[in-house]
Design a protein around this motif. Structure first.
Motif, PDB file in Angstrom:
ATOM      1  N   PRO A  46     -15.458  -6.735   7.171  1.00  0.00           N
ATOM      2  CA  PRO A  46     -14.020  -7.026   7.130  1.00  0.00           C
ATOM      3  C   PRO A  46     -13.766  -8.433   6.579  1.00  0.00           C
ATOM      4  N   GLY A  47     -12.809  -8.555   5.687  1.00  0.00           N
ATOM      5  CA  GLY A  47     -12.426  -9.855   5.149  1.00  0.00           C
ATOM      6  C   GLY A  47     -13.149 -10.242   3.876  1.00  0.00           C
ATOM      7  N   THR A  48     -14.225  -9.535   3.544  1.00  0.00           N
ATOM      8  CA  THR A  48     -14.964  -9.923   2.345  1.00  0.00           C
ATOM      9  C   THR A  48     -14.253  -9.413   1.090  1.00  0.00           C
ATOM     10  N   LEU A  49     -14.531 -10.064  -0.016  1.00  0.00           N
ATOM     11  CA  LEU A  49     -13.913  -9.710  -1.294  1.00  0.00           C
ATOM     12  C   LEU A  49     -14.998  -9.623  -2.357  1.00  0.00           C
ATOM     13  N   PRO A  50     -14.774  -8.796  -3.373  1.00  0.00           N
ATOM     14  CA  PRO A  50     -15.761  -8.705  -4.449  1.00  0.00           C
ATOM     15  C   PRO A  50     -15.626  -9.874  -5.423  1.00  0.00           C
ATOM     16  N   THR A  51     -16.754 -10.334  -5.958  1.00  0.00           N
ATOM     17  CA  THR A  51     -16.711 -11.212  -7.125  1.00  0.00           C
ATOM     18  C   THR A  51     -17.238 -10.354  -8.274  1.00  0.00           C
ATOM     19  N   ASP A 273      -8.225  -6.561  -5.779  1.00  0.00           N
ATOM     20  CA  ASP A 273      -9.064  -7.733  -5.506  1.00  0.00           C
ATOM     21  C   ASP A 273      -9.736  -8.288  -6.765  1.00  0.00           C
ATOM     22  N   PRO A 275      -8.861  -9.161 -10.715  1.00  0.00           N
ATOM     23  CA  PRO A 275      -7.836  -9.206 -11.765  1.00  0.00           C
ATOM     24  C   PRO A 275      -8.326  -8.519 -13.042  1.00  0.00           C
TER      25      PRO A 275
ATOM     26  N   ARG B 196      -8.162 -15.801   0.105  1.00  0.00           N
ATOM     27  CA  ARG B 196      -8.049 -14.709   1.069  1.00  0.00           C
ATOM     28  C   ARG B 196      -9.412 -14.310   1.625  1.00  0.00           C
ATOM     29  N   TYR B 197     -10.483 -14.978   1.172  1.00  0.00           N
ATOM     30  CA  TYR B 197     -11.812 -14.581   1.632  1.00  0.00           C
ATOM     31  C   TYR B 197     -11.915 -14.777   3.142  1.00  0.00           C
ATOM     32  N   GLY B 198     -12.135 -13.707   3.846  1.00  0.00           N
ATOM     33  CA  GLY B 198     -12.220 -13.775   5.304  1.00  0.00           C
ATOM     34  C   GLY B 198     -10.929 -13.390   6.002  1.00  0.00           C
ATOM     35  N   LEU B 199      -9.896 -13.091   5.230  1.00  0.00           N
ATOM     36  CA  LEU B 199      -8.668 -12.542   5.809  1.00  0.00           C
ATOM     37  C   LEU B 199      -8.835 -11.023   5.794  1.00  0.00           C
ATOM     38  N   ILE B 200      -8.834 -10.403   6.947  1.00  0.00           N
ATOM     39  CA  ILE B 200      -9.051  -8.950   6.991  1.00  0.00           C
ATOM     40  C   ILE B 200      -7.877  -8.280   6.289  1.00  0.00           C
ATOM     41  N   ALA B 201      -8.189  -7.581   5.200  1.00  0.00           N
ATOM     42  CA  ALA B 201      -7.152  -7.147   4.267  1.00  0.00           C
ATOM     43  C   ALA B 201      -6.224  -6.099   4.860  1.00  0.00           C
ATOM     44  N   ASP B 231     -14.475 -19.533  -5.288  1.00  0.00           N
ATOM     45  CA  ASP B 231     -15.296 -18.616  -6.093  1.00  0.00           C
ATOM     46  C   ASP B 231     -15.435 -17.237  -5.447  1.00  0.00           C
ATOM     47  N   LYS B 232     -15.208 -17.179  -4.145  1.00  0.00           N
ATOM     48  CA  LYS B 232     -15.388 -15.896  -3.459  1.00  0.00           C
ATOM     49  C   LYS B 232     -14.137 -15.023  -3.518  1.00  0.00           C
ATOM     50  N   ASP B 233     -13.042 -15.569  -4.053  1.00  0.00           N
ATOM     51  CA  ASP B 233     -11.810 -14.784  -4.159  1.00  0.00           C
ATOM     52  C   ASP B 233     -11.321 -14.842  -5.601  1.00  0.00           C
ATOM     53  N   LEU B 234     -11.521 -13.759  -6.340  1.00  0.00           N
ATOM     54  CA  LEU B 234     -11.164 -13.731  -7.769  1.00  0.00           C
ATOM     55  C   LEU B 234      -9.667 -13.872  -7.986  1.00  0.00           C
ATOM     56  N   THR B 235      -8.859 -13.615  -6.948  1.00  0.00           N
ATOM     57  CA  THR B 235      -7.418 -13.736  -7.128  1.00  0.00           C
ATOM     58  C   THR B 235      -6.934 -15.138  -6.776  1.00  0.00           C
TER      59      THR B 235
END
Lengths: 471, 483
Positions: A46-51, A273, A275, B196-201, B231-235
Motif C-alpha cells: 500500500p502506498g507504493t508507486l511505479p517508476t 501513476d 504520465p 504521493r509515495y507512501g500515501l495509500i491511494a 524520484d519515487k513518484d513520477l507525477t
C-alpha cells in the motif's frame, strides 16, 4: 478434408534483458533463492508507486524497429484489472490503447518464397509472479513480479505449422540480435501462445488458444495436432467453442484448460501513476543508431566474405559464435577458415568443457596466428587438432606448443632433403612413376608426411616432389 | 499546566532556541491535551513511547530549523515505518508498514516529532469521517457536529490545539472541507507539488497530501518542508521548491481576484455567502479588484469526480486481497472464498459501495461512456480555470455550502455527502492548489471558511492573500478545550 484452411496467429511474451525491473529498482536477473529480488513496489505494498525504467523503453523501441513497426511517439500505460494471487496489485500495468509499436511485419521464407507475417502490435507490460503449487497450497515467488516484457501480437497471417515455426525462429533471431531478450523458451524468457482455427470458407473459424508451449518445434506439433482435432470434430458434426488448451508433449495432443467466458472484462483504464511518455525523433533515432549489428547485416557480410549459406545459418543460430567471429571482420584473416574452426573443433571443445573462448588461453592473437598458419599451409589441420587442447589450456606460444609436440617448423631445405632421401631410397617406385603410374605420387606424399609427422605443408610437398621426380 | 502549544511555531522555536523549553515539554503537553480530549476521537494510533524517546534525543541536537522539535500528527493513510497505519479500515487494522512515505522522511529530516496517526474516513472515502472503522472524530467547536472529512481527525486535533501541525490528504476536498468546518488553515497543494509515495491511494490522479495548521504562516512552513520532486513518484513535479512564506505580509493592492458565480449561488447558506461578501468588500477596500466569472462545467464536477475517483479506487483497492498483508479471513475454503470473505469482512459499506460503482463504471462500454468522457470534461474544466488565471491572480469563494452539521445527519443518504464537496471538488479536477482560511462564525458560533484557489504552483500568492485576511480579521480561533 483438404479444403480446410488453417489460420494461425501468435502472441509472444519476451522478457527484456534489463538490469532492473520495469517499475522498481529490484534486480532483474537470475536468483538462487525465491523472493530475494523483491521490494515494496514489487509486492504491491500500500502506498507504493511505479517508476519507469528507461532501459525498457530503449529495448521496446529496438524491438519495434526490428519488427518494422510504427512507433507511438506519445504513449501511456493502462491498468488491466483482474484478481489472481500472482498479480500483487490486483491489476497489471500494460499498454492497451497506445502500444509502443503497431502495424509491423516479420519476413519469412517459405519453400523459397518470401512472406510477410503482419505484426498487429507490440506493447510493454510487467510480468506476474510465479506460482508454485506444492502439496495442497500455492507458493508465490515475487522475483519475476515486475520483470519487463514485450508482448508481440501477430495478425492471423500464418496458414500452417511450418509458417508458425519459421515465424518464431525469425522472431527469436530478430529479438536476440537486437539485444532485446535472450529468448530462451525453455527458461521462460520467451513464451508462446498460439491461436488456431480452421475454416472451409473465407470466414475465420472458431479460435482456439493453445497456451505456453515449451519449444518452437512443439509449436509446430501442437498446431498440427490441434488442426487435426478441430477438423475431426467439425467433420463429425460438432460445433467448436472458444477455449484455452495446452499442449501435452507425451500424447502429442492438446488438452482443455478452460472454456473462455464471454465478456471477460479487464476494465482497462489509463494508469494515472505514470504520465504520458513522449518519444521524440532524436531519441528514437539515437536508440536505433546504437543497435548492435543485426542478423540481416551479419548474413550479408558473411556471404560476401565467402562463407557458405549453410554455415552462415549455423553461425547466425549461435549469437556467441557470430559475435566472436565479428571481432575479426576488419582483421586480415580468412573468415571462411575462421568460421570453419569456430563451427568445428573449437565449438566441440567449448561445448564439451562448457566454456567460452574468452575464458580460455586461446586468445585473439593466437586465433589469428592459427587461422593464418592453416590458411597459408604453415600448419596442417592434423597438427591443429593435435595441439588443440594445449591452445585452450596452455599459455605457451604456438611455436613452443609445436616444439613440445615434436613438430618444429621445417625449413624448405630440410623438406627438400627429406624428399630427396625418400626418392633416392625408392628407385623402384620412381621407375614406375616415370613409366606413367601417377598414383605413385600419392605414395610419395604419404611417405613424406609420415617422415615429417604431418608437419609439412602438403602443397609444398607436392611441389618439391614433382620437381625432384622430374630431375 | 503549560500552554506552549497555543503559541505559533516561530514563538515555540524561540523558546527552544533560548533553551527555555525542551522538545519533551511540547510532547508531554501534546499527550496531556490528547488524553484530556480523547472524546474527540481525533487519533487512531498514538506513538507515545517513540515520540518521548525522539524528544529526548533532540535535547542534544542543535535547533537548526523552525520546525525542529514540533509535534505533528499524520493522517492515517500515510504510511509510517513500524507505526500502525490503518486507513481507518478493518482491512488494515493490524498493518505495520515496513517503509516510510516520502513526506514522513521529510518530516523526520526536519526533526519534527510524530505524535500519532489521525482518524479519517475509511480509505479517505467520505466527507464526514463517519465511515471510519474506529468511529467518527468530533468537531471541537461543538462535539455534536462532524469534523468533516475525510481528514477529520487532522482537522479536529488542530482545531483543539492538541498538536500545532498535521498532515491531511485531499482527493475531493478532504483537507479544505474539514478545515472549513473546524476553523483551521488547510492547504491542498498543486497536484505534483508533494510526493504521493507512501500515501495509500484512493484516486491516484486526484490525491494530494497537504498541511493543516492553526495559522497561515505555520501552514506555509510545513508546505516548505514537505514539497519537492521525488524520484519515487513520477507525477511529482520537478519544479523547484520556493519559500512559500515569502509573500506573507505583502500588500494586496492591485491584486485581481475572481469569484465564480456558481460559488455564490443558492446552493450556499446565506450566512456563509454574507461572510464571503464581507471579505470581498474588505479586499476591495484594500485595493484589490474583485470580479464575478463563470467556469465551464464547474457544476458537473461532482459527477465527474464520482466517475473518476470511484473508477480509480476500484482498481487501487484491488490489492487488499488477504494474500500478502492486512486482514485475511479465517479458514478460507478456496481462493475465491479468501477473496470474497476478506473483502466482505475487511471493507466497510461506503468503501464497498464505491468499489462496486467504480467497477461498474469501468466495465465494457461504460469505460468509454463514462470514464473517458469524464476525463475529457475534466480537461475542459482545467482549460476554463487556466483561462481565468490568465486574467486573475486568485479565485475565491466559500469552501462549503453549510457549516458543520450534526454527527447523525444525512446518514441514510450516501450520495448527499458528495454534495458537501460541490465547491471543493472542481479544484482537484483541475489539479490546482486550493486552501481554507477561517473568516468567521455562524450564529451557532460554528466556523466559516474562505476557499482560495490559485493557478498551478501559485501557493505563495494564496498564502499572501490568506495571511492578509487572517491579520485583518484577527479572529479568536482558540478553542478553550484544555480542561
Amino acid at each position: 478434408m483438404s479444403e480446410y484452411k488453417t489460420t494461425v496467429g501468435i502472441e509472444v511474451h519476451a522478457e527484456l534483458k534489463t538490469n532492473t525491473k520495469i517499475f522498481s529498482s529490484s534486480c532483474n536477473g537470475y536468483a538462487n533463492m525465491a523472493n530475494t529480488h523483491v521490494n515494496v513496489v514489487d509486492l504491491g505494498y500500500p502506498g507504493t508507486l511505479p517508476t519507469l525504467n528507461a532501459e525498457v523503453i530503449v529495448k521496446a523501441i529496438r524491438a519495434s524497429h526490428v519488427l518494422n513497426c510504427k512507433i507511438n511517439k506519445k504513449m501511456h500505460f493502462d491498468r488491466k484489472n483482474y484478481f489472481y494471487p500472482d498479480l500483487p496489485k490486483g491489476y497489471q500495468i500494460t499498454q492497451a490503447r497506445t502500444p509502443i509499436g503497431v502495424d509491423g511485419y516479420v519476413e519469412i521464407e517459405v519453400d523459397g518464397t518470401k512472406k510477410k507475417i503482419g505484426i498487429h502490435d507490440i506493447h510493454i507490460e510487467e510480468d506476474t509472479c510465479k506460482s508454485i503449487h506444492y502439496n495442497n497450497s500455492s507458493l508465490l515467488d515475487f522475483n519475476r513480479a515486475g520483470v519487463p516484457l514485450v508482448e508481440i501480437v501477430t495478425k492471423p497471417d500464418m496458414s500452417s505449422s511450418k509458417e508458425a515455426v519459421l515465424y518464431l525462429e525469425k522472431l527469436r533471431e530478430l529479438l536476440l540480435y537486437a539485444d532485446v531478450s535472450d529468448c530462451k523458451i525453455e527458461e521462460g524468457s520467451m513464451r508462446c501462445d498460439v491461436n488456431v482455427s480452421v475454416s472451409k470458407s473465407s470466414v475465420l473459424g472458431t479460435r482456439i488458444e493453445i497456451k505456453n508451449i515449451g519449444s518452437i518445434s512443439n509449436v509446430g506439433l501442437a498446431i498440427d495436432s490441434e488442426v487435426k482435432r478441430q477438423i475431426e470434430l467439425l467433420e463429425s458434426g460438432n460445433t467448436l467453442h472458444e477455449e484455452t488448451r495446452r499442449y501435452d508433449e507425451k500424447s502429442n495432443t492438446t488438452v482443455l484448460m478452460r472454456v473462455k467466458e464471454t465478456g471477460n472484462d479487464y476494465r482497462y483504464f489509463p494508469e494515472a501513476d505514470i504520465p504520458y511518455v513522449i518519444l521524440d525523433d532524436t531519441y528514437i533515432d539515437n536508440v536505433i543508431q546504437h543497435l548492435p549489428m543485426l542478423s540481416s547485416t551479419r548474413r550479408e557480410i558473411y556471404l560476401k566474405r565467402g562463407i557458405n549459406p549453410v554455415n552462415v545459418d549455423k553461425i547466425i543460430q549461435n549469437r556467441k559464435i557470430s559475435d566472436y567471429l565479428n571481432r575479426y571482420l576488419d582483421k586480415n584473416i580468412n573468415l571462411v577458415m575462421a568460421s570453419n574452426l569456430l563451427l568445428g573443433d573449437i565449438a566441440s571443445y567449448l561445448n564439451k568443457n562448457s566454456t567460452s573462448m574468452d575464458e580460455t588461453c586461446f586468445n585473439e592473437e593466437k586465433f589469428i596466428q592459427v587461422v593464418n598458419m592453416l590458411d597459408k599451409g604453415d600448419m596442417s589441420s592434423k597438427i591443429f587438432k593435435e595441439i588443440l587442447n594445449d591452445l585452450f589450456e596452455s599459455n605457451e606460444s604456438i611455436d613452443n606448443l609445436l616444439n613440445k609436440h615434436g613438430i618444429s617448423k621445417m625449413s624448405d631445405d630440410d623438406l627438400k632433403a627429406i624428399i630427396k632421401n625418400i626418392i633416392d631410397n625408392n628407385q623402384d617406385n620412381v621407375t614406375q612413376y616415370k613409366s606413367g603410374n601417377e598414383r605413385i605420387l600419392k605414395y610419395f606424399v604419404g611417405q613424406v608426411m609420415k617422415e615429417t609427422k604431418g608437419s609439412a605443408d602438403p602443397v609444398l610437398v607436392n611441389k618439391y616432389l614433382l620437381e625432384e621426380l622430374s630431375k | 499546566m503549560s500552554k506552549y502549544l497555543d503559541l505559533s511555531i516561530k514563538e515555540i522555536n524561540t523558546l527552544l532556541k533560548d533553551k527555555k523549553i525542551k522538545p519533551i515539554d511540547l510532547v508531554e503537553e501534546a499527550f496531556e491535551r490528547i488524553d484530556n480530549n480523547s472524546d474527540l476521537n481525533a487519533f487512531i494510533t498514538l506513538d507515545r513511547e517513540n515520540a518521548l524517546k525522539k524528544a529526548q534525543e533532540l535535547e542534544n541536537k542543535e535547533v537548526d530549523n523552525l520546525l525542529f522539535g514540533i509535534p505533528i500528527a499524520i493522517k492515517d493513510n500515510i504510511v509510517t515505518k513500524d507505526l500502525r497505519t490503518t486507513c481507518a479500515s478493518h482491512m488494515l487494522d493490524n498493518f505495520i508498514p515496513i517503509y516510510n512515505a516520502t513526506v514522513v522522511d521529510k518530516i523526520l529530516d526536519k526533526n519534527m516529532i510524530i505524535i500519532g496517526k489521525c482518524n479519517m474516513d475509511e480509505f479517505a472515502m467520505g466527507s464526514t469521517s463517519r465511515t471510519s472503522y474506529y468511529g467518527a472524530p468530533l468537531n471541537p467547536w461543538d462535539k455534536t457536529k462532524i469534523a468533516g472529512g475525510s481528514s477529520g481527525g487532522s482537522a479536529s486535533c488542530i482545531a483543539a490545539r492538541l498538536v500545532p501541525l498535521a498532515l491531511g490528504s485531499d482527493t475531493g476536498g478532504s483537507i479544505r472541507q474539514p478545515s472549513s468546518y473546524c476553523g483551521i488553515v488547510g492547504m491542498k497543494p498543486t497536484y505534483g507539488r508533494v510526493s504521493r509515495y507512501g500515501l495509500i491511494a484512493f484516486a491516484s490522479s486526484l490525491d494530494q497530501i497537504g498541511p493543516m495548521t492553526t495559522n497561515v504562516y505555520d501552514n506555509a512552513l510545513l508546505l516548505n518542508a514537505i514539497s519537492g520532486h521525488d524520484d519515487k513518484d513520477l507525477t511529482s513535479s520537478y519544479r523547484e521548491v520556493e519559500d512559500y512564506t515569502r509573500l506573507i505580509g505583502s500588500d494586496i493592492k492591485g491584486m485581481k481576484i475572481a469569484v465564480p458565480n456558481f460559488f455564490m449561488s443558492d446552493i450556499v447558506d446565506k450566512e456563509i455567502k454574507d461572510k464571503v461578501e464581507e471579505i470581498i468588500n474588505l479586499l476591495k477596500d484594500n485595493g484589490a479588484s474583485v470580479s464575478y466569472i463563470d467556469i465551464d462545467y464547474i457544476e458537473n464536477a461532482v459527477t465527474l469526480y464520482q466517475i473518476i475517483a470511484m473508477g480509480e479506487a476500484s482498481s487501487n483497492l484491488a490489492r487488499f486481497d488477504g494474500v500478502r498483508y492486512g486482514y485475511s479471513c479465517d479458514n478460507p475454503k478456496n481462493l475465491e472464498d479468501l477473496y470474497k470473505r476478506t473483502r466482505q469482512e475487511g471493507f466497510g459499506d461506503e468503501v464497498k459501495r464505491r468499489i462496486m460503482v467504480g467497477s461498474y463504471l469501468l466495465s465494457g462500454e461504460n469505460a468509454t461512456t463514462y470514464y473517458n468522457k469524464a476525463l475529457q470534461i475534466r480537461d475542459d474544466i482545467s482549460k476554463s480555470f487556466k483561462k481565468a488565471f490568465a486574467e486573475y491572480d486568485l479565485i475565491i469563494g466559500p469552501n462549503t455550502t453549510t457549516v458543520a452539521y450534526g454527527i447523525g445527519a444525512n446518514l441514510d443518504n450516501p450520495s448527499q455527502t458528495f454534495l458537501d464537496d460541490v465547491l471543493v471538488i472542481p479544484v482537484n479536477m483541475a489539479g490546482l492548489p486550493g486552501m481554507n482560511v477561517p473568516i468567521g462564525f455562524n450564529h451557532e458560533h460554528l466556523p466559516i471558511g474562505l476557499q482560495i484557489i490559485g493557478d498551478s504552483f501559485e501557493e505563495a500568492k494564496m498564502y499572501q492573500l490568506a495571511a492578509f485576511i487572517e491579520k485583518k480579521l484577527n479572529l479568536d480561533l482558540m478553542r478553550e478545550v484544555v480542561k
